[in-house]
Enzyme design. Structure first.
Site, short mmCIF file in Angstrom:
data_model
loop_
_atom_site.label_atom_id
_atom_site.label_comp_id
_atom_site.label_asym_id
_atom_site.label_seq_id
_atom_site.Cartn_x
_atom_site.Cartn_y
_atom_site.Cartn_z
CD GLN B 124 36.85 31.05 45.45
OE1 GLN B 124 35.90 31.15 46.22
NE2 GLN B 124 37.93 30.33 45.74
N GLY B 125 37.63 33.14 40.88
CA GLY B 125 38.98 33.45 40.40
C GLY B 125 39.83 34.05 41.49
CE1 TYR B 126 37.66 35.23 45.24
CE2 TYR B 126 38.03 33.96 47.24
CZ TYR B 126 37.28 34.88 46.53
OH TYR B 126 36.19 35.44 47.11
CB SER B 127 44.42 29.97 43.54
OG SER B 127 43.91 29.65 44.80
CB SER B 159 36.06 24.61 40.97
OG SER B 159 37.04 24.40 41.92
CD GLU B 242 36.16 27.60 49.29
OE1 GLU B 242 36.38 26.74 48.44
OE2 GLU B 242 36.82 28.65 49.40
#
Lengths: 362, 395
Positions: B124-127, B159, B242
């Protein structure tokens, strides 16, 4: 699988809450407290009309024959409105003791009068949980002598149920020869506990409790659940008052609830309290439905609500700032009610140790 | 209150129990003690075939295709946990529901089947370094050039980026729009040229997270889920899933029983820890909290099974569940005392050092997926109706 209240249970709680909000607003509580009364007549008679004094009493004996869960929902409503009226001893523990250990004749004699609101029972079992001072009652023949302290609903009582040193339960007339009842002044002026001195008093044993601690234990468990539910209701009210105040009180040109410092105090209270509701429902449900779990869950409900209630009582007072400390606002009635619920029938450490014993960990 | 399951569900439970008994020899080891381990693909396929994984994913996308029934899903989870047999996984519990809700037909067909089988893994590429709790301020840019987006920027706390096949990623495509309306949600392979993954060593000694750098990374414009500028709303559908996954009350109960066992066997000065009143009192306090969260979970489950919003009981699960797990790990370390600080395969190490590992990892979980403070804002604002913090001028 339905982990929720039934429609009937919700309606019951709503109707009791509506009645109490109308008949017993804070002004009424204050008036009673200032006059030293813990038995407000119109509330008592209104609860009688709603069937509340007979809530755990079977229909055959004039009650409404509901379970302890319904009694806890009522207790929650009473705590929510800090109502000065006998309940835990008189309307729950006494009938449960009589049902568990009384003869048919005793049930016929006492239960219909309890359900009809014609008699108030005080219940003294504190010495069976943790003895203080020189408490303790001894039995000689059918006569009792000694001292019972913290007798629940004992000040307004016509009849008393006390436990002797073996744990057997006895009924006595509050005005029988040799009985001296004194009020113990506590922080909580909405409920009455008495000290009862017995000097060779004629008593009527509840035979099922002789040589069998079961009736005493289930009476104490029921009382613990009721006090926990009372604490849940009082805590919910303190949370609700905090949130309302935080939405209204302005400082630095904004309502204080928009400051995270205050908002997080409210969120913490809500996050701690909400799971207590599920704990309460489960614990009250198993009291009737799964007897094997009843004692352990009564301990957990009692001790955990005591801890969460204490935290909410102080946090809510802080959210209200200086006002929270005043008599004017009246928040202290809830603060003190929670303090009372915490200590009676076993303070948290004692109750947790009992929970450990029940699980064979001691 | 009715704690009994109806006959239909009891029969279903029996089916699950029988399946586990008959097939457990095919399961890859026992339930993972550390999250993030992979489950064997053949096991996963077998579970999907029988409806114990990807249960509600439609058959046309490789799932079992059952009607959603939250009680059955709960029974499956309970029985696998009870049997200590590795349960199935959902492929990715954030991406798959999002694609089912908002993906194109082609995206569903392409990505869902291999994902639920465990043949395609995701990160997951969010933060970003400057965009954590205030995620919508993210600055990784994607500019359109012909049929491609060209991505430049950096993600952090990603992660599994080192092993993942694919990323679902939030990027800024409309720099002039208000911050929530300028974001798009893209899917692309991790071996696309220009992606550089650097592991981020964490306090546990593991490197679960990574920094991911993008330098002129070209992905086709068809990689987008939803429309340009709608990525924030697509992502929120994902975050909701999530949050549901953290703070599992069953895991807390299992952990509690491990502490009981520890106290019954471990001694200090020759005395069992269980025989120390002070430790025992702390244990009982935790038991009440654990049970409260367990029953709160049952209450939420009842709401969900009726298709109702649970409200406050649901809002508190992540905050209180993670906190409870952390407090249990903290207690176990205190029970072990000096032994509790041993780590890294030291002699005298207890339980493989799991308590220290959990104590640190749980703190990560308290922070990740919406910090405790963000959770409290949500409880305060959405459940209690308190006003938002006023915007600071010029910020």
């Amino acid at each position: 699988m339905e982990f929720s209240l039934t429609e009937e249970q919700r309606l019951l709680q709503d109707s009791v809450s509506r009645f109490l909000q109308a008949e017993c607003p804070l002004a009424r509580v204050r008036e009673a407290a200032e006059s030293g009364s813990t038995h407000v007549d119109n509330v008592w008679s209104g609860l009688t009309d709603l069937g509340i004094h007979g809530i755990v009493i079977p229909e055959e004996q004039g009650g409404v024959g509901l379970s302890l869960l319904e009694a806890c929902l009522v207790a929650e409503a009473l705590g929510n409105c800090v109502v000065p009226v006998p309940f835990v001893g008189s309307s729950v523990m006494a009938p449960i003791a009589i049902l568990a250990a009384g003869t048919d004749a005793q049930k016929e004699r006492f239960l219909p009068r309890i359900a009809a609101g014609q008699v108030v029972f005080g219940v003294g079992v504190t010495e069976q949980i943790g003895r203080r001072e020189s408490e303790g009652i001894s039995l000689q023949g059918s006569r009792l002598s000694g001292k019972a302290m913290f007798v629940l609903d004992g000040v307004d009582a016509d009849q008393l149920i006390v436990a002797d040193s073996s744990g057997a339960l006895h009924i006595i007339d509050a005005d029988a020869r040799g009985v001296t009842t004194g009020k113990l002044k506590t922080i909580d002026r909405t409920r009455a506990v008495a000290e009862v001195l017995l000097n060779d008093v004629e008593a009527e044993v509840l035979p099922g409790s002789v040589g069998n601690r079961g009736p005493l234990e289930s009476t104490i468990d029921a009382g613990r659940l009721i006090l926990a539910a009372d604490c849940l209701g009082a805590s919910q009210n303190m949370l609700d008052q905090s949130v309302a105040y935080a939405k209204e009180r302005r400082q630095f040109n904004r309502v204080i609830g928009s400051f995270q410092a205050v908002k997080h105090m409210c969120a913490d209270m809500a996050a701690e309290l909400e799971p207590c509701r599920a704990l309460m429902w489960y614990s009250a449900h198993v009291y009737t439905a799964i007897p094997d779990e009843a004692r352990l869950m009564a301990c957990h409900a009692k001790a955990h609500l005591a801890e969460v209630g204490q935290q909410i009582a102080r946090t809510s007072t802080e959210v209200h700032g200086g006002m929270g400390f005043t008599d004017l606002l009246g928040l202290h009635y809830w603060f003190k009610r929670i303090g009372f619920d915490r200590q009676l029938l076993g303070a948290p450490e004692l109750v947790r140790e009992e929970a450990a014993r029940i699980q064979g960990w001691v | 209150m009715d704690l009994e399951y109806s006959e239909e569900y009891q029969a279903f439970r029996q089916e699950v129990v029988r399946f586990i008994a008959d097939h457990r020899h095919l399961a890859p080891g026992n339930v993972a003690r550390r999250p993030g381990e992979d489950v064997g693909i053949s096991w996963q396929k077998l579970l999907i075939e029988h409806g114990y994984a990807a249960r509600t994913v439609p058959a046309e996308y490789g799932g079992f295709g059952a009607e959603p029934d939250i009680l059955k899903s709960h029974i499956i989870a309970e029985e696998f946990a009870r049997a200590k047999v590795r349960p199935g996984h959902s492929g990715d519990n954030r991406l798959v529901p999002t694609l089912l809700e908002l993906g194109t037909e082609a995206q569903k067909k392409q990505f869902i089947p291999p994902t639920i089988r465990g043949e395609m893994s995701w990160c997951q590429g969010y933060s970003e370094p400057g965009s954590g709790s205030d995620l919508a301020s993210l600055g990784t840019r994607a500019e359109v050039d012909g049929d491609d987006f060209v991505i430049n920027g950096q993600k952090i706390w990603t992660s599994g980026a080192k092993t993942a096949d694919m990323m679902f990623c939030l990027v800024r495509t409309e720099p002039d729009a208000p911050k929530h309306q300028g974001i798009s949600y893209l899917l692309f392979p991790m071996d696309t040229p220009g992606i550089d993954v650097r592991p981020l060593l964490q306090m546990t000694g593991d490197a679960h997270f990574n920094e991911v750098f993008f330098t002129d990374v070209r992905v086709p414009t068809s990689s987008i889920v939803g429309k340009r500028g709608e990525g924030w709303f697509v992502a929120n559908a994902t975050l909701k899933h999530e949050r549901g996954g953290l703070g599992d009350p069953h895991a807390a109960e299992a952990r509690f029983h491990e502490i009981v066992e520890l106290m019954q066997h471990e001694t200090v000065d020759g005395m069992r820890l269980m025989d120390h009143a002070v430790y025992r009192d702390r244990l009982l306090k935790l038991q009440a909290r654990m049970l409260s969260m367990k029953f709160n979970g049952m209450r939420v489950l009842t709401h969900s099974s009726r298709g109702e919003e649970a409200g406050l009981p649901r809002w508190i699960v992540k905050l209180m569940g993670c906190e409870l797990n952390h407090q249990m790990a903290a207690m176990a370390i205190d029970l072990l005392g000096e032994l509790g600080i041993l780590y890294d395969a030291s002699p005298y190490l207890r339980d493989g050092g799991i308590w220290q590992h959990r104590y640190m990892l749980d703190l990560g979980l308290i922070i990740g997926g919406g910090t405790a403070q963000i959770q409290k804002n949500m409880i305060g604002e959405r459940a209690l109706g308190l006003p938002k913090e006023p915007k600071v001028e010029g910020a």
